[in-house]
Design an enzyme around this catalytic site. Structure first.
Site, PDB file in Angstrom:
ATOM      1  N   SER A 142      53.950-124.193  75.615  1.00  0.00           N
ATOM      2  CA  SER A 142      53.809-124.155  74.410  1.00  0.00           C
ATOM      3  C   SER A 142      52.655-122.785  75.083  1.00  0.00           C
ATOM      4  O   SER A 142      52.072-122.544  75.715  1.00  0.00           O
ATOM      5  CB  SER A 142      53.300-124.998  73.597  1.00  0.00           C
ATOM      6  N   TYR A 156      47.005-131.973  72.806  1.00  0.00           N
ATOM      7  CA  TYR A 156      47.931-130.832  73.098  1.00  0.00           C
ATOM      8  C   TYR A 156      48.027-130.133  73.550  1.00  0.00           C
ATOM      9  O   TYR A 156      48.792-129.563  75.115  1.00  0.00           O
ATOM     10  CB  TYR A 156      48.615-130.530  71.951  1.00  0.00           C
TER      11      TYR A 156
END
Length: 251
Positions: A142, A156
């Site tokens: 990401s 995350y």
């Protein structure tokens, strides 16, 4: 004939979103898709969509957060198909909570699924690839794990930053065995996980203002990067983390 004809492609988190799109794309190009997900209903739908379109796929319901289930997954795929040519680590969770409010279970679950899971799938699939003479691994990261943060997603972010480091080290270690390892780092992609963004006009407008292409990404955008990195055209690329973000982050 496609470069992926008869290749065995294992994709984790293939029950929906980007994972399902990748599974369908590889199958459309002649690959044998070993689709993994923890949700059997979603996974069955992915497999049915592929087979209805004339492709080959089999579902594998395993939780990729722990080594023992991962060992079962890899062993079953090898028993069914005899090899793993391409591994795509896509499964991920993204709890939203600040550092001060993060629940311990959510924190550990995030690291287990997003980082420990890829470590063990790469380890076990890597041993099989070493014996068969090579292979390709793709980790779905990401842009939040690079130069761009994501409010309320510390666990995350930590997991995705770790995944990029793991990708680079695995590429270095596995090169001797003809195994290439790269990461694809999406920006905001329109999937079930980001559906709430469409309902928040102010947040959506702000997000689009930060993206030079002025649109959200689609699963197809990520699929294109993955297919390229798995193709012979990318034979000299390993240890890379490719942003798919509409130009939002330059690293």
């Amino acid at each position: 004939m496609s470069a992926f004809s008869d290749k065995v492609v294992l994709i984790t988190g293939a029950g929906r979103g980007i994972g399902r799109a990748m599974a369908e794309a590889f199958a459309a190009q002649g690959a044998i898709v070993a689709a993994n997900d923890i949700n059997p209903v979603n996974l069955d739908e992915t497999v049915q969509r592929i087979t209805a379109a004339g492709g080959r796929a089999r579902g594998y319901v395993f939780d990729v957060a722990k080594r023992m289930p991962i060992n079962g997954l890899i062993s079953q795929v090898l028993e069914d198909w005899g090899r793993i040519d391409i591994l795509v680590n896509n499964a991920a969770v993204e709890p939203h909570a600040s550092i001060l409010e993060m629940d311990e279970w959510d924190f550990h679950r995030t690291l287990d699924v997003n980082l420990a899971g890829p470590f063990f799938t790469m380890q076990l699939a890597g041993r099989a690839m070493r014996e068969q003479g090579g292979g390709i691994m793709i980790n779905i990261g990401s842009i939040a794990g690079r130069a761009h943060g994501l409010p309320g997603c510390a666990a995350y972010i930590a997991s995705k930053m770790g995944l990029i480091g793991l990708t680079r080290e695995a590429a270095r270690e596995f090169a001797a065995y003809n195994i290439r390892v790269n990461a694809v780092c999406p920006g905001i992609i329109e999937t079930e996980m980001t559906a709430a963004l469409r309902q928040d006009e102010a947040r959506l407008r702000k997000s689009l203002e930060e993206i030079p292409q002025r649109r959200l990404g689609s699963p197809a955008d990520v699929v294109g990067a993955v297919l390229f990195l798995c193709s012979p055209a990318a034979a000299y690329l390993t240890g890379q983390a490719i942003n798919v973000d509409g130009g939002k982050v330059m690293c």
